[in-house]
Design an enzyme around this catalytic site. Sequence first.
Site, PDB file in Angstrom:
ATOM      1  N   TYR A  32       0.843  -1.195   0.000  1.00 40.61           N
ATOM      2  CA  TYR A  32       0.000   0.000   0.000  1.00 40.61           C
ATOM      3  C   TYR A  32       0.875   1.240   0.000  1.00 40.61           C
ATOM      4  CZ  TYR A  32       0.769   0.986   5.015  1.00 40.61           C
ATOM      5  OH  TYR A  32       1.325   1.297   6.228  1.00 40.61           O
ATOM      6  N   LYS A 145       6.603  -1.520   1.745  1.00 36.74           N
ATOM      7  CA  LYS A 145       5.387  -1.035   2.424  1.00 36.74           C
ATOM      8  C   LYS A 145       4.274  -2.063   2.221  1.00 36.74           C
ATOM      9  CE  LYS A 145       3.072   3.359   3.396  1.00 36.74           C
ATOM     10  NZ  LYS A 145       3.231   3.368   4.834  1.00 36.74           N
ATOM     11  N   GLU A 177      12.719   2.136  14.209  1.00 33.03           N
ATOM     12  CA  GLU A 177      11.699   3.140  13.826  1.00 33.03           C
ATOM     13  C   GLU A 177      10.462   2.899  14.680  1.00 33.03           C
ATOM     14  OE1 GLU A 177      10.151   2.565   9.844  1.00 33.03           O
ATOM     15  OE2 GLU A 177      10.227   0.385  10.028  1.00 33.03           O
ATOM     16  N   LEU A 202      11.251   1.243   7.123  1.00 33.48           N
ATOM     17  CA  LEU A 202      10.621   1.780   5.915  1.00 33.48           C
ATOM     18  C   LEU A 202      11.337   3.098   5.597  1.00 33.48           C
ATOM     19  CD1 LEU A 202       8.191   1.432   3.911  1.00 33.48           C
ATOM     20  CD2 LEU A 202       7.087   3.192   5.261  1.00 33.48           C
TER      21      LEU A 202
HETATM   22  N1  PDD Z   1       3.092   5.026   8.047  1.00 32.29           N
HETATM   23  N2  PDD Z   1       7.768   3.585   9.226  1.00 32.29           N
HETATM   24  C1  PDD Z   1       6.626   2.876   9.197  1.00 32.29           C
HETATM   25  C2  PDD Z   1       6.621   1.490   9.728  1.00 32.29           C
HETATM   26  C3  PDD Z   1       5.460   3.462   8.658  1.00 32.29           C
HETATM   27  O1  PDD Z   1       4.323   2.749   8.598  1.00 32.29           O
HETATM   28  C4  PDD Z   1       5.504   4.788   8.165  1.00 32.29           C
HETATM   29  C5  PDD Z   1       4.302   5.445   7.558  1.00 32.29           C
HETATM   30  C6  PDD Z   1       6.721   5.496   8.233  1.00 32.29           C
HETATM   31  C7  PDD Z   1       6.859   6.880   7.703  1.00 32.29           C
HETATM   32  O2  PDD Z   1       6.847   6.904   6.292  1.00 32.29           O
HETATM   33  P1  PDD Z   1       6.284   8.138   5.470  1.00 32.29           P
HETATM   34  O3  PDD Z   1       7.017   9.338   5.942  1.00 32.29           O
HETATM   35  O4  PDD Z   1       6.585   7.801   4.066  1.00 32.29           O
HETATM   36  O5  PDD Z   1       4.801   8.239   5.741  1.00 32.29           O
HETATM   37  C8  PDD Z   1       7.838   4.843   8.757  1.00 32.29           C
HETATM   38  C9  PDD Z   1       1.893   5.628   7.557  1.00 32.29           C
HETATM   39  C10 PDD Z   1       1.624   6.918   8.212  1.00 32.29           C
HETATM   40  C11 PDD Z   1       0.755   4.632   7.691  1.00 32.29           C
HETATM   41  O6  PDD Z   1       0.925   3.544   7.229  1.00 32.29           O
HETATM   42  O7  PDD Z   1      -0.283   4.946   8.228  1.00 32.29           O
END
Ligand code: PDD
Length: 279
Positions: A32, A145, A177, A202
């Site tokens: 996703y 992702k 993270e 990620l």
């Molecule tokens: N999550 N790490 C993880 C495990 C994440 O699920 C996310 C993002 C991030 C940050 O990535 P980005 O800056 O590209 O949003 C890091 C989103 C908010 C979600 O799945 O709801």
Amino acid sequence: METYYVNGFYETRNNAKISVEDRGFNFSDGVYELISYLDENLIFFEKHYSRLIKSLLSLKISSPLSNKKILKLIIKRLIKLNKIKSGYIYIQITRGTAKRNHVYSKETPPNLVIFCLPLRKIEEFRRGVKVRTSEDLRWGRCDIKSISLLPNILDKQIAFNQGYYETWQIKDNYITEGTTSNAFIVDKNGSIRTYPKSKHILGGVTRDVIIQIAKKQNIKIIEKAFTLNDIKWCKEAFLTSTTVKILPVIKVNDIKINMMKIGEITEILTYNINKKING
Ligand code: PDD
């Protein structure tokens, strides 16, 4: 009425349907992407699109989108149909519909669902959030992702139940993270530290943008993992994600950071990312 895009059709919520044999449902076999938008303008679209293609390639799922222009057109129409001016776009892609079998066929077309949600109210978090830590129990390809988010949702729920915003994951003593965000500290020498891009995290789009901004502002940034002990001595901490952009972290477990006040570097980064987004 909410409208969902499902495999080529714009459907109202009640008519938007995916088969019970969808491989995402049976195996979490999918990826996703989440993109935020303000006044119908997609934020960091190119970076999200590249990551989506990378996730699909990593799992050998064929792309249901022939190019990024098409995706943009679908999203723009969806935003109009939903009458949500600012919010988040979710693009969910699975390896398609097939009789339940671990082994998949390359011939099965992928399933694609796109929907939008309104902006979350996060003003209360802007003054700083609390984070807990726990062992990182996730798989070895956190750079993809994937829709398979069990350890993430379980740890996020524990955080929520206990009054924390997030759970930072610890692998071999290092903070990798959060369950939904990337983790940063400003160390005792004033350098920003964050886990290096690798299969253990990620590669956040917001993380990339924050690194760019820090470099431009001549703030030293080192992609080097940090430990709980580093947190004890750190000057500031913060987290980043598409949903919140950047949030100050004022407490990790029982360690108070910067006397629970927002730090100077966090403020500079917040100001600059907002400037970048709002133009
Ligand atoms: N999550 N790490 C993880 C495990 C994440 O699920 C996310 C993002 C991030 C940050 O990535 P980005 O800056 O590209 O949003 C890091 C989103 C908010 C979600 O799945 O709801």
